[in-house]
Every structure is written in structure tokens, then in C-alpha cells.
Design a protein around this motif. Structure first.
Motif, PDB file in Angstrom:
ATOM      1  N   GLU A   1     -13.039  -4.846  -0.529  1.00 52.01           N
ATOM      2  CA  GLU A   1     -14.452  -5.036  -0.189  1.00 52.01           C
ATOM      3  C   GLU A   1     -14.869  -4.162   0.988  1.00 52.01           C
ATOM      4  O   GLU A   1     -15.983  -3.644   1.012  1.00 52.01           O
ATOM      5  CB  GLU A   1     -14.744  -6.507   0.043  1.00 52.01           C
ATOM      6  N   ASN A   2     -13.988  -3.963   1.950  1.00 48.15           N
ATOM      7  CA  ASN A   2     -14.280  -3.083   3.073  1.00 48.15           C
ATOM      8  C   ASN A   2     -14.483  -1.644   2.584  1.00 48.15           C
ATOM      9  O   ASN A   2     -15.436  -0.975   2.987  1.00 48.15           O
ATOM     10  CB  ASN A   2     -13.159  -3.135   4.113  1.00 48.15           C
ATOM     11  N   LYS A   3     -13.611  -1.183   1.713  1.00 49.15           N
ATOM     12  CA  LYS A   3     -13.738   0.178   1.186  1.00 49.15           C
ATOM     13  C   LYS A   3     -15.003   0.320   0.336  1.00 49.15           C
ATOM     14  O   LYS A   3     -15.677   1.349   0.402  1.00 49.15           O
ATOM     15  CB  LYS A   3     -12.497   0.574   0.397  1.00 49.15           C
ATOM     16  N   ILE A   4     -15.327  -0.683  -0.448  1.00 51.77           N
ATOM     17  CA  ILE A   4     -16.546  -0.630  -1.255  1.00 51.77           C
ATOM     18  C   ILE A   4     -17.780  -0.566  -0.350  1.00 51.77           C
ATOM     19  O   ILE A   4     -18.697   0.215  -0.588  1.00 51.77           O
ATOM     20  CB  ILE A   4     -16.610  -1.825  -2.230  1.00 51.77           C
ATOM     21  N   ARG A   5     -17.795  -1.368   0.718  1.00 53.60           N
ATOM     22  CA  ARG A   5     -18.907  -1.334   1.682  1.00 53.60           C
ATOM     23  C   ARG A   5     -19.012   0.051   2.330  1.00 53.60           C
ATOM     24  O   ARG A   5     -20.089   0.595   2.522  1.00 53.60           O
ATOM     25  CB  ARG A   5     -18.711  -2.378   2.776  1.00 53.60           C
ATOM     26  N   GLN A   6     -17.863   0.610   2.673  1.00 53.26           N
ATOM     27  CA  GLN A   6     -17.832   1.876   3.399  1.00 53.26           C
ATOM     28  C   GLN A   6     -18.148   3.080   2.512  1.00 53.26           C
ATOM     29  O   GLN A   6     -18.856   3.988   2.939  1.00 53.26           O
ATOM     30  CB  GLN A   6     -16.458   2.052   4.045  1.00 53.26           C
ATOM     31  N   TYR A   7     -17.626   3.102   1.281  1.00 54.13           N
ATOM     32  CA  TYR A   7     -17.727   4.292   0.438  1.00 54.13           C
ATOM     33  C   TYR A   7     -18.591   4.106  -0.809  1.00 54.13           C
ATOM     34  O   TYR A   7     -18.799   5.054  -1.556  1.00 54.13           O
ATOM     35  CB  TYR A   7     -16.331   4.759   0.005  1.00 54.13           C
ATOM     36  N   GLY A   8     -19.057   2.911  -1.079  1.00 59.85           N
ATOM     37  CA  GLY A   8     -19.774   2.674  -2.336  1.00 59.85           C
ATOM     38  C   GLY A   8     -18.747   2.504  -3.442  1.00 59.85           C
ATOM     39  O   GLY A   8     -17.948   1.581  -3.401  1.00 59.85           O
ATOM     40  N   LYS A   9     -18.716   3.423  -4.381  1.00 63.35           N
ATOM     41  CA  LYS A   9     -17.705   3.356  -5.442  1.00 63.35           C
ATOM     42  C   LYS A   9     -16.391   3.926  -4.936  1.00 63.35           C
ATOM     43  O   LYS A   9     -16.367   4.914  -4.200  1.00 63.35           O
ATOM     44  CB  LYS A   9     -18.178   4.115  -6.674  1.00 63.35           C
ATOM     45  N   ILE A  10     -15.302   3.287  -5.358  1.00 61.64           N
ATOM     46  CA  ILE A  10     -13.970   3.700  -4.920  1.00 61.64           C
ATOM     47  C   ILE A  10     -13.096   4.013  -6.133  1.00 61.64           C
ATOM     48  O   ILE A  10     -13.466   3.746  -7.272  1.00 61.64           O
ATOM     49  CB  ILE A  10     -13.301   2.615  -4.040  1.00 61.64           C
ATOM     50  N   ASN A  11     -11.928   4.580  -5.855  1.00 61.08           N
ATOM     51  CA  ASN A  11     -10.911   4.834  -6.871  1.00 61.08           C
ATOM     52  C   ASN A  11      -9.752   3.877  -6.645  1.00 61.08           C
ATOM     53  O   ASN A  11      -9.470   3.481  -5.510  1.00 61.08           O
ATOM     54  CB  ASN A  11     -10.406   6.275  -6.795  1.00 61.08           C
ATOM     55  N   LEU A  12      -9.076   3.535  -7.751  1.00 63.48           N
ATOM     56  CA  LEU A  12      -7.941   2.621  -7.679  1.00 63.48           C
ATOM     57  C   LEU A  12      -6.737   3.218  -8.390  1.00 63.48           C
ATOM     58  O   LEU A  12      -6.830   3.616  -9.552  1.00 63.48           O
ATOM     59  CB  LEU A  12      -8.300   1.280  -8.336  1.00 63.48           C
ATOM     60  N   TYR A  13      -5.630   3.293  -7.665  1.00 66.35           N
ATOM     61  CA  TYR A  13      -4.334   3.658  -8.239  1.00 66.35           C
ATOM     62  C   TYR A  13      -3.496   2.387  -8.194  1.00 66.35           C
ATOM     63  O   TYR A  13      -3.207   1.866  -7.122  1.00 66.35           O
ATOM     64  CB  TYR A  13      -3.673   4.771  -7.420  1.00 66.35           C
TER      65      TYR A  13
ATOM     66  N   TYR B   1       0.856  -1.178   0.000  1.00 63.19           N
ATOM     67  CA  TYR B   1       0.000   0.000   0.000  1.00 63.19           C
ATOM     68  C   TYR B   1       0.896   1.233   0.000  1.00 63.19           C
ATOM     69  O   TYR B   1       1.926   1.263   0.666  1.00 63.19           O
ATOM     70  CB  TYR B   1      -0.909   0.012   1.228  1.00 63.19           C
ATOM     71  N   LEU B   2       0.486   2.244  -0.735  1.00 63.76           N
ATOM     72  CA  LEU B   2       1.226   3.498  -0.805  1.00 63.76           C
ATOM     73  C   LEU B   2       0.664   4.496   0.199  1.00 63.76           C
ATOM     74  O   LEU B   2      -0.451   4.327   0.702  1.00 63.76           O
ATOM     75  CB  LEU B   2       1.142   4.057  -2.228  1.00 63.76           C
TER      76      LEU B   2
ATOM     77  N   GLU C   1     -11.551   6.575   0.181  1.00 62.00           N
ATOM     78  CA  GLU C   1     -12.084   5.791  -0.924  1.00 62.00           C
ATOM     79  C   GLU C   1     -11.053   5.507  -2.012  1.00 62.00           C
ATOM     80  O   GLU C   1     -11.402   5.066  -3.098  1.00 62.00           O
ATOM     81  CB  GLU C   1     -13.335   6.454  -1.521  1.00 62.00           C
ATOM     82  N   LEU C   2      -9.778   5.715  -1.722  1.00 69.00           N
ATOM     83  CA  LEU C   2      -8.715   5.430  -2.688  1.00 69.00           C
ATOM     84  C   LEU C   2      -7.891   4.228  -2.239  1.00 69.00           C
ATOM     85  O   LEU C   2      -7.314   4.228  -1.157  1.00 69.00           O
ATOM     86  CB  LEU C   2      -7.795   6.640  -2.854  1.00 69.00           C
ATOM     87  N   VAL C   3      -7.841   3.212  -3.089  1.00 68.22           N
ATOM     88  CA  VAL C   3      -6.928   2.092  -2.898  1.00 68.22           C
ATOM     89  C   VAL C   3      -5.712   2.410  -3.760  1.00 68.22           C
ATOM     90  O   VAL C   3      -5.825   2.530  -4.981  1.00 68.22           O
ATOM     91  CB  VAL C   3      -7.546   0.748  -3.334  1.00 68.22           C
ATOM     92  N   ALA C   4      -4.562   2.606  -3.120  1.00 69.34           N
ATOM     93  CA  ALA C   4      -3.335   2.963  -3.834  1.00 69.34           C
ATOM     94  C   ALA C   4      -2.276   1.914  -3.515  1.00 69.34           C
ATOM     95  O   ALA C   4      -1.837   1.791  -2.375  1.00 69.34           O
ATOM     96  CB  ALA C   4      -2.854   4.352  -3.422  1.00 69.34           C
ATOM     97  N   ILE C   5      -1.896   1.155  -4.550  1.00 70.20           N
ATOM     98  CA  ILE C   5      -0.935   0.081  -4.329  1.00 70.20           C
ATOM     99  C   ILE C   5       0.119   0.056  -5.435  1.00 70.20           C
ATOM    100  O   ILE C   5      -0.101   0.518  -6.547  1.00 70.20           O
ATOM    101  CB  ILE C   5      -1.607  -1.302  -4.233  1.00 70.20           C
TER     102      ILE C   5
END
Length: 121
Positions: free
Chosen positions: A34-46, A4-5, A11-15
Motif C-alpha cells: 500500500e505504501n508503494k501504491i500510494r507513492q508510485y501509483g501502479k506498481i510491478n510485482l515479482y 524481500y529480494l 515501484e517493484l515489489v520483489a519477494i
């Protein structure tokens, strides 16, 4: 393998991925996504690829199954790498997701981070 960065927040998954991803990597990654999706709905991915060589067969299967379940759970995806096949892979993703997906060269890392973090009105 992945890490992880510092930009991995809310709502940002940065890896950053290196080498080959396997089922053990996904055993850690999937619950976080899945935790972030549950928490924020739609997420961003880096997704930054440095010396990334792909997936072990079991890792690829995990990735494909996860992607099929969550194809519409992303707002934006920034794919960052320096290999031609990584850019092609990014283009292949577009028809399977409602997310805005962009490929950036590793030299454009800062631009990719700015793009993925910018808030829409």
C-alpha cells in the motif's frame, strides 16, 4: 513465509515465498504494498515461489481481500515457480487484473526479472 529480494526497489515489489503464507505474513506485506501504491501509483510485482505450498485459510482471506481492493494497481506481474498449479493460478488471475501478467519457470528467473524491470515508453 516470505522475504524481500535485492530487486525490491522503487515501484517493484520483489519477494520470494516459501511454505505457507498466513495472516502474519500479510500483516507485513500489505503495508509495504500500500505504501508503494500510494507513492508510485501502479506498481510491478515479482512473486517467486520456491517450495511454496499455498496459504493458511486466514492468509488466503487476506490475500483475496487485498487483491480485490488493488486489482488495477499493478502494471506488470511476474509469477515465477515450478509447479503446474502455480502456472494455473497465474492464468486464473488474468481476468481480474488490468496488469500484464506472465508466468515463468524458476529456471527462467533471470528472464522474469529482466521482463518485470524493463521500462515502457
Amino acid at each position: 513465509m516470505f522475504q524481500y529480494l535485492n530487486e525490491h526497489t522503487e515501484e517493484l515489489v520483489a519477494i520470494r515465498v516459501t511454505g505457507k503464507l498466513d495472516q502474519h505474513d500479510y500483516a507485513s506485506l500489505i503495508p509495504e504494498f500500500e505504501n508503494k501504491i500510494r507513492q508510485y501509483g501502479k506498481i510491478n510485482l515479482y512473486w517467486e515461489m520456491v517450495d511454496f505450498t499455498g496459504w493458511q485459510p486466514e492468509g488466503l482471506l487476506e490475500d483475496l481481500q487485498f487483491d480485490a481492493r488493488h486489482a488495477d494497481d499493478y502494471k506488470k506481474i511476474a509469477m515465477v515457480g515450478d509447479e503446474r498449479w502455480e502456472e494455473w493460478m497465474t492464468k486464473l488471475m488474468k481476468p481480474f487484473s488490468s496488469a500484464e501478467i506472465k508466468y515463468f519457470d524458476l529456471l527462467e528467473r533471470e528472464q522474469a526479472l529482466s521482463w518485470i524491470q524493463e521500462k515502457r515508453l
